[in-house]
Design a protein around this motif. Structure first.
Motif, short mmCIF file in Angstrom:
data_model
loop_
_atom_site.label_atom_id
_atom_site.label_comp_id
_atom_site.label_asym_id
_atom_site.label_seq_id
_atom_site.Cartn_x
_atom_site.Cartn_y
_atom_site.Cartn_z
N UNK A 99 -0.74 -7.27 6.94
CA UNK A 99 -1.61 -6.61 5.66
C UNK A 99 -1.52 -7.55 4.61
N UNK A 100 -0.93 -8.69 4.52
CA UNK A 100 -1.24 -9.55 3.53
C UNK A 100 -2.26 -10.71 3.85
N UNK A 101 -3.08 -10.76 5.12
CA UNK A 101 -4.07 -11.65 5.33
C UNK A 101 -5.15 -11.22 4.51
N UNK A 102 -5.85 -12.25 3.92
CA UNK A 102 -6.95 -12.13 2.97
C UNK A 102 -8.32 -11.58 3.79
N UNK A 103 -8.35 -12.09 5.02
CA UNK A 103 -9.52 -11.91 5.91
C UNK A 103 -9.58 -10.55 6.42
N UNK B 176 -10.64 -1.32 6.15
CA UNK B 176 -10.19 -0.27 7.05
C UNK B 176 -8.96 -0.89 7.77
N UNK B 177 -8.90 -2.04 8.40
CA UNK B 177 -8.04 -2.90 8.92
C UNK B 177 -6.51 -2.78 8.11
N UNK B 178 -6.81 -3.07 6.97
CA UNK B 178 -5.76 -3.20 5.99
C UNK B 178 -4.94 -1.97 5.78
N UNK B 179 -5.79 -0.90 5.73
CA UNK B 179 -5.26 0.66 5.39
C UNK B 179 -4.57 1.10 6.73
N UNK B 180 -5.10 0.49 7.91
CA UNK B 180 -4.42 1.04 9.24
C UNK B 180 -2.98 0.18 9.43
#
Length: 397
Positions: A233-237, A241-245
């Motif tokens: 979740x901390x990756x900037x790229x 949607x992926x961050x929320x998942x």
């Protein structure tokens, strides 16, 4: 149980003695009656012979002359051919009181002799013969009660021991010693208790292994998954949607980890034997009193509860462990004994202090047993009660 067995044995003997005594009492009454009849018959025959001799000598037969030959409490009637009947009464004869008098009639030559005896004579003779029997029956009943008490005590002793063993098992102790007996029922119950103790101890061991295994198998992967999700979740790229998942997955993993921890804590906090818990204050008092009863009076025993006196726990495991420590302290320690109990949320701490150990003491198997029991119960022992202090940590379960 002992009282009921004694009462049953005494009642059985009482019934048997009553039946046998009743038969014997009737037999004694018949014997007394036959003895009295035999005595009267002999007297009548002798008196008849005497009267015949008097008539042969031409001596008149009068009541006064016959009175000297009449037994006490007896009435004599003499009838001779050609003469009127003569009646003489012995001292104490009461015709009105003779409900069922004993009577005989004998004929000697031309003389007929009739003797009527007062019923009180037969009653007295029967009573005299029956009194020793009543005394014997009373002694038999008392002796039966004594024998019944001894036999009942011997029969009840193993069952009382079984009750103590069952109570120990109910407190969570698995080291009780069943009674040694040849009674099949006692052997069967003892074997059942021993089997139950082994099964409970194995179940406790499996539960403990399950806790450790579940903690390792469930928590370790969940922790790794949570760390991976946090790193992801901390990756900037990442897209939104992926961050929320990833955030939702991380929250689910944290909830799952919390649920697993809650279930493990709930299982760990369960009582070893439901309903057998006692307060730490009572446990300390009971253990100290048992130590005072077993150690010599010269060795003082002091017990203190330093914290958590209201905490409850299953007493059996602590008693089992401390009994091993007691044997070691009794065999190899000296001086006064101090016990300190402290309750915590998950643990119970027991500190044992004793005087210096005896020099040249042999190996101390009881001390090794105490350490082994502590490890089996999920705790640990450190130190030595005979060379400082022994610290015991046990789970409250």
């Amino acid at each position: 149980m002992r009282g009921r067995l004694t009462l049953a044995f005494a009642c059985f003997v009482l019934v048997m003695t009553a039946i046998g005594g009743g038969v014997r009492i009737n037999a004694l009454a018949d014997v007394a009656r036959m003895n009295e009849l035999a005595g009267l018959t002999t007297s009548a025959h002798l008196i008849g012979t005497l009267v015949e001799d008097l008539h042969a000598d031409g001596v008149p037969v009068t009541a006064d002359r016959l009175a000297a030959y009449v037994p006490d409490e007896t009435e004599l009637t003499v009838t001779h051919e050609g003469s009127a009947a003569v009646t003489a009464t012995g001292e104490g004869f009461d015709a009105a009181a003779a409900d069922e008098p004993t009577s005989v009639e004998e004929t000697v030559g031309s003389t007929t002799i009739r003797l009527v005896q007062d019923a009180s004579v037969l009653d007295d003779a029967t009573r005299e013969a029956q009194v020793p029997l009543f005394f014997l029956l009373a002694v038999l009943v008392l002796f039966a009660g004594l024998v019944g008490f001894v036999v009942a005590s011997a029969l009840a002793r193993p069952f009382n021991k079984l009750a103590e063993s069952a109570a120990a098992l109910g407190r969570g102790r698995f080291d009780f010693e069943p009674p040694k007996s040849k009674i099949p029922e006692v052997v069967l119950i003892a074997n059942s208790l021993s089997t139950s103790a082994r099964q409970l101890q194995d179940s406790l061991q499996r539960d403990r292994e399950f806790f450790h295994h579940a903690s390792h198998v469930l928590r370790t992967p969940l922790t790794g998954l949570r760390l991976e999700l946090e790193e992801l979740s901390e990756r900037p790229d990442l897209t939104d949607d992926v961050r929320r998942s990833a955030a939702r997955s991380l929250a689910d993993a944290e909830r799952l980890e919390a649920t697993v921890s809650e279930l493990l804590e709930f299982a760990r906090a369960r009582s070893l034997v439901a309903g057998a818990e006692v307060s730490l204050m009572r446990l300390g008092a009971d253990v100290a009193q048992r130590w005072r009863d077993r150690l010599p009076e010269s060795r003082e025993v002091r017990a203190y509860v330093d914290g958590g006196p209201e905490f409850t726990l299953t007493p059996g495991p602590v008693e089992q462990l401390l009994d091993s420590v007691l044997r070691d302290v009794s065999d190899h320690g000296t001086g006064a004994v101090t016990l300190r109990f402290a309750g915590q949320e998950e643990l119970v701490k027991v500190t044992v202090r004793s005087g210096p150990g005896r020099r040249g003491a042999p190996e101390r198997p009881s001390a090794q047993v105490a350490h082994t029991i502590a490890e089996v119960l999920g705790g640990r022992c450190t130190g030595d009660a005979t060379s400082g202090e022994l610290e015991i940590l046990l789970p409250r379960r």
